[in-house]
Design a protein around this motif. Structure first.
Motif, PDB file in Angstrom:
ATOM      1  N   PRO A  51      55.980  36.654  50.640  1.00 44.84           N
ATOM      2  CA  PRO A  51      54.869  36.251  49.781  1.00 44.84           C
ATOM      3  C   PRO A  51      54.902  34.750  49.513  1.00 44.84           C
ATOM      4  CG  PRO A  51      55.942  38.201  48.917  1.00 44.84           C
ATOM      5  CD  PRO A  51      56.796  37.704  50.057  1.00 44.84           C
ATOM      6  N   GLY A  52      53.764  34.104  49.598  1.00 46.25           N
ATOM      7  CA  GLY A  52      53.690  32.672  49.361  1.00 46.25           C
ATOM      8  C   GLY A  52      53.623  31.878  50.631  1.00 46.25           C
ATOM      9  N   HIS A  53      53.991  32.480  51.801  1.00 48.75           N
ATOM     10  CA  HIS A  53      53.941  31.747  53.054  1.00 48.75           C
ATOM     11  C   HIS A  53      52.575  31.866  53.717  1.00 48.75           C
ATOM     12  CE1 HIS A  53      58.601  32.119  53.309  1.00 48.75           C
ATOM     13  NE2 HIS A  53      58.208  31.149  52.529  1.00 48.75           N
ATOM     14  N   ASP A  54      51.785  32.852  53.304  1.00 49.00           N
ATOM     15  CA  ASP A  54      50.430  32.999  53.796  1.00 49.00           C
ATOM     16  C   ASP A  54      49.501  32.321  52.793  1.00 49.00           C
ATOM     17  OD1 ASP A  54      47.772  34.709  53.508  1.00 49.00           O
ATOM     18  OD2 ASP A  54      48.435  34.807  55.605  1.00 49.00           O
ATOM     19  N   VAL A  55      48.669  31.401  53.280  1.00 49.46           N
ATOM     20  CA  VAL A  55      47.879  30.574  52.370  1.00 49.46           C
ATOM     21  C   VAL A  55      46.912  31.412  51.541  1.00 49.46           C
ATOM     22  CG1 VAL A  55      46.209  28.702  52.227  1.00 49.46           C
ATOM     23  CG2 VAL A  55      48.099  28.547  53.845  1.00 49.46           C
ATOM     24  N   VAL A  56      46.250  32.382  52.165  1.00 50.66           N
ATOM     25  CA  VAL A  56      45.313  33.216  51.416  1.00 50.66           C
ATOM     26  C   VAL A  56      46.047  33.983  50.318  1.00 50.66           C
ATOM     27  CG1 VAL A  56      43.720  35.165  51.538  1.00 50.66           C
ATOM     28  CG2 VAL A  56      43.692  33.433  53.339  1.00 50.66           C
ATOM     29  N   GLN A  57      47.159  34.630  50.687  1.00 51.98           N
ATOM     30  CA  GLN A  57      47.927  35.386  49.700  1.00 51.98           C
ATOM     31  C   GLN A  57      48.451  34.470  48.587  1.00 51.98           C
ATOM     32  OE1 GLN A  57      48.340  38.616  49.369  1.00 51.98           O
ATOM     33  NE2 GLN A  57      47.344  39.273  51.256  1.00 51.98           N
ATOM     34  N   LEU A  58      48.884  33.267  48.978  1.00 55.82           N
ATOM     35  CA  LEU A  58      49.380  32.312  47.990  1.00 55.82           C
ATOM     36  C   LEU A  58      48.294  31.977  46.972  1.00 55.82           C
ATOM     37  CD1 LEU A  58      51.260  30.118  46.852  1.00 55.82           C
ATOM     38  CD2 LEU A  58      50.465  28.609  48.656  1.00 55.82           C
ATOM     39  N   GLN A  59      47.106  31.640  47.455  1.00 56.52           N
ATOM     40  CA  GLN A  59      46.024  31.268  46.549  1.00 56.52           C
ATOM     41  C   GLN A  59      45.599  32.436  45.666  1.00 56.52           C
ATOM     42  OE1 GLN A  59      43.313  29.673  49.621  1.00 56.52           O
ATOM     43  NE2 GLN A  59      43.417  27.736  48.538  1.00 56.52           N
ATOM     44  N   VAL A  60      45.513  33.612  46.258  1.00 59.06           N
ATOM     45  CA  VAL A  60      45.090  34.786  45.498  1.00 59.06           C
ATOM     46  C   VAL A  60      46.109  35.132  44.412  1.00 59.06           C
ATOM     47  CG1 VAL A  60      44.688  37.271  45.656  1.00 59.06           C
ATOM     48  CG2 VAL A  60      43.653  35.741  47.334  1.00 59.06           C
ATOM     49  N   HIS A  61      47.389  35.133  44.773  1.00 55.51           N
ATOM     50  CA  HIS A  61      48.430  35.465  43.787  1.00 55.51           C
ATOM     51  C   HIS A  61      48.540  34.389  42.710  1.00 55.51           C
ATOM     52  CE1 HIS A  61      49.684  38.624  46.617  1.00 55.51           C
ATOM     53  NE2 HIS A  61      50.376  39.120  45.622  1.00 55.51           N
ATOM     54  N   HIS A  62      48.400  33.129  43.107  1.00 53.30           N
ATOM     55  CA  HIS A  62      48.463  32.056  42.106  1.00 53.30           C
ATOM     56  C   HIS A  62      47.299  32.167  41.134  1.00 53.30           C
ATOM     57  CE1 HIS A  62      47.401  27.894  40.711  1.00 53.30           C
ATOM     58  NE2 HIS A  62      48.597  28.064  40.203  1.00 53.30           N
ATOM     59  N   ASP A  63      46.119  32.454  41.633  1.00 50.47           N
ATOM     60  CA  ASP A  63      44.952  32.614  40.772  1.00 50.47           C
ATOM     61  C   ASP A  63      45.185  33.698  39.731  1.00 50.47           C
ATOM     62  OD1 ASP A  63      42.272  32.805  39.765  1.00 50.47           O
ATOM     63  OD2 ASP A  63      41.902  34.399  41.226  1.00 50.47           O
ATOM     64  N   VAL A  64      45.676  34.838  40.170  1.00 47.96           N
ATOM     65  CA  VAL A  64      45.915  35.963  39.259  1.00 47.96           C
ATOM     66  C   VAL A  64      47.003  35.608  38.240  1.00 47.96           C
ATOM     67  CG1 VAL A  64      46.898  38.296  39.159  1.00 47.96           C
ATOM     68  CG2 VAL A  64      45.099  37.770  40.824  1.00 47.96           C
ATOM     69  N   ALA A  65      48.095  35.014  38.715  1.00 53.97           N
ATOM     70  CA  ALA A  65      49.199  34.675  37.810  1.00 53.97           C
ATOM     71  C   ALA A  65      48.800  33.587  36.819  1.00 53.97           C
ATOM     72  CB  ALA A  65      50.410  34.215  38.634  1.00 53.97           C
ATOM     73  N   ASP A  66      48.041  32.610  37.291  1.00 54.68           N
ATOM     74  CA  ASP A  66      47.636  31.506  36.412  1.00 54.68           C
ATOM     75  C   ASP A  66      46.643  31.988  35.363  1.00 54.68           C
ATOM     76  OD1 ASP A  66      47.934  28.726  35.788  1.00 54.68           O
ATOM     77  OD2 ASP A  66      45.908  28.389  36.563  1.00 54.68           O
ATOM     78  N   THR A  67      45.734  32.874  35.753  1.00 52.53           N
ATOM     79  CA  THR A  67      44.796  33.454  34.784  1.00 52.53           C
ATOM     80  C   THR A  67      45.552  34.234  33.717  1.00 52.53           C
ATOM     81  OG1 THR A  67      43.070  33.605  36.478  1.00 52.53           O
ATOM     82  CG2 THR A  67      42.803  34.950  34.496  1.00 52.53           C
ATOM     83  N   ALA A  68      46.542  35.009  34.143  1.00 52.02           N
ATOM     84  CA  ALA A  68      47.347  35.770  33.182  1.00 52.02           C
ATOM     85  C   ALA A  68      48.068  34.838  32.213  1.00 52.02           C
ATOM     86  CB  ALA A  68      48.351  36.648  33.932  1.00 52.02           C
ATOM     87  N   ALA A  69      48.589  33.720  32.731  1.00 49.54           N
ATOM     88  CA  ALA A  69      49.297  32.764  31.875  1.00 49.54           C
ATOM     89  C   ALA A  69      48.345  32.147  30.851  1.00 49.54           C
ATOM     90  CB  ALA A  69      49.937  31.679  32.730  1.00 49.54           C
ATOM     91  N   LEU A  70      47.125  31.826  31.270  1.00 53.19           N
ATOM     92  CA  LEU A  70      46.150  31.259  30.339  1.00 53.19           C
ATOM     93  C   LEU A  70      45.732  32.286  29.283  1.00 53.19           C
ATOM     94  CD1 LEU A  70      43.911  29.210  32.793  1.00 53.19           C
ATOM     95  CD2 LEU A  70      45.397  28.292  31.003  1.00 53.19           C
ATOM     96  N   LEU A  71      45.590  33.541  29.688  1.00 50.62           N
ATOM     97  CA  LEU A  71      45.257  34.590  28.721  1.00 50.62           C
ATOM     98  C   LEU A  71      46.391  34.781  27.716  1.00 50.62           C
ATOM     99  CD1 LEU A  71      43.504  37.144  31.086  1.00 50.62           C
ATOM    100  CD2 LEU A  71      42.489  36.132  29.028  1.00 50.62           C
ATOM    101  N   ASP A  72      47.636  34.727  28.200  1.00 46.73           N
ATOM    102  CA  ASP A  72      48.780  34.831  27.289  1.00 46.73           C
ATOM    103  C   ASP A  72      48.742  33.707  26.248  1.00 46.73           C
ATOM    104  OD1 ASP A  72      49.788  37.074  28.522  1.00 46.73           O
ATOM    105  OD2 ASP A  72      51.230  35.987  29.765  1.00 46.73           O
ATOM    106  N   LEU A  73      48.423  32.498  26.709  1.00 47.05           N
ATOM    107  CA  LEU A  73      48.346  31.354  25.805  1.00 47.05           C
ATOM    108  C   LEU A  73      47.197  31.520  24.814  1.00 47.05           C
ATOM    109  CD1 LEU A  73      49.183  28.479  24.962  1.00 47.05           C
ATOM    110  CD2 LEU A  73      47.708  27.605  26.789  1.00 47.05           C
TER     111      LEU A  73
END
Length: 306
Positions: free
Chosen positions: A136-158
């Motif tokens: 995970p993270g070596h495929d650009v599409v998967q990297l962007q998709v997972h980062h988007d989801v994780a970053d959204t979750a972090a902003l919601l937590d904040l």
């Protein structure tokens, strides 16, 4: 740790010590890294799979081969590689490449076999090849998709921990990102739009009814995002494994119905989600709330350190 702080990359520091211009011996490398030669050698050999002196010799030979391929003289390159004599350099080069330095052709491949994927990368950098290309993270599409989801979750937590006068106040009156999504004047509305966009597209792909939008209740939105994100990631994984990025969806939720390519849908979602996440950060900073940058490079570094 500040919001933008990235975990210390100790292996990178050790590699810097190995390849420092003046660090031609194990003692010099260890001194530059502020550790004993024994500890330096053991730590680097464990982390990089190659003793420090061997790693330095190989990378310097790779740089020498690259320089020779660009027309540099043998004597000049030998000195740059840390050899006291051209003869010693020529012998080491011939053992590594199977031919003398003078026989290096322009543009020849300079990389040598490496147990760790660490190579010289022109003009002065290192390149580390992935040992597990499918991770995970070596495929650009998967990297962007997972980062988007994780970053959204972090902003919601904040956001969940902030008062309503920060998250529900119309701090950007009249702000509209996409006309069909309506006003996004508050932090809560922008975060809601990030989740809503994925949910609407999933409904189109699945042939489901128009979903109900969660807006003001950030606790509920955070829980809802976890469910939508799991479905979104599953859809992307399935599309990737099936090789159906070029398939089209006839979106009956549009009036009149429209046709969209699956790959275009994901690109659309990623584009506007990234924009909205940065908008949320700007809105929070305007309200005096400290946030990180949302940089995927920092996210990757934090994941690697876990």
């Amino acid at each position: 740790m500040s919001p933008d702080a990235v975990p210390r990359d100790r292996l990178r520091e050790l590699l810097d010590a190995v390849l420092g211009e003046e660090n031609t011996s194990l003692d010099a490398m260890a001194e530059a890294a502020y550790v004993s030669p024994f500890h330096f050698s053991r730590t680097l050999s464990s982390g990089a799979g190659e003793p420090p002196v061997s790693l330095r010799r190989r990378v310097m030979l790779e740089r020498a081969a690259w320089r020779l391929g660009r027309g540099a003289g043998v004597t000049e390159v030998a000195l740059e590689a840390g050899y006291d004599s051209t003869d010693g350099f020529a012998r080491a080069f011939a053992r590594a490449y199977g031919h003398p330095p003078s026989a290096t052709s322009p543009g020849a491949v300079h990389r040598l076999p490496a147990p760790n994927g660490v190579h010289f990368h022109p003009p002065v950098n290192l390149w580390v090849t992935a040992r597990e290309p499918s991770s995970p993270g070596h495929d650009v599409v998967q990297l962007q998709v997972h980062h988007d989801v994780a970053d959204t979750a972090a902003l919601l937590d904040l956001a969940v921990g902030l008062p309503d006068d920060v998250t529900a106040a119309p701090v950007r009156p009249g702000q509209v990102v996409l006309s069909w999504d309506g006003p996004e004047e508050t932090v809560a509305e922008v975060l809601s739009a990030i989740v809503w966009t994925k949910e609407v597209w999933l409904a189109s792909i699945d042939g489901a009814d128009q979903p109900v939008r969660v807006t003001r209740d950030l606790v509920a939105l955070r829980a809802h995002h976890a469910e939508v994100a799991a479905r979104w990631l599953a859809m992307v994984r399935t599309t990737e494994s099936d090789g159906t990025w070029g398939d089209r969806v006839i979106d009956a939720l549009c009036d009149p119905p429209e046709s969209f390519v699956l790959g275009g849908i994901v690109a659309h979602v990623l584009t506007y989600a990234a924009h909205r996440r940065l908008v949320v950060r700007a809105m929070l900073r305007d309200a005096g709330v400290e946030t990180d940058s949302g940089d995927p490079l920092d996210w990757i570094a934090r994941r690697s350190a876990e």
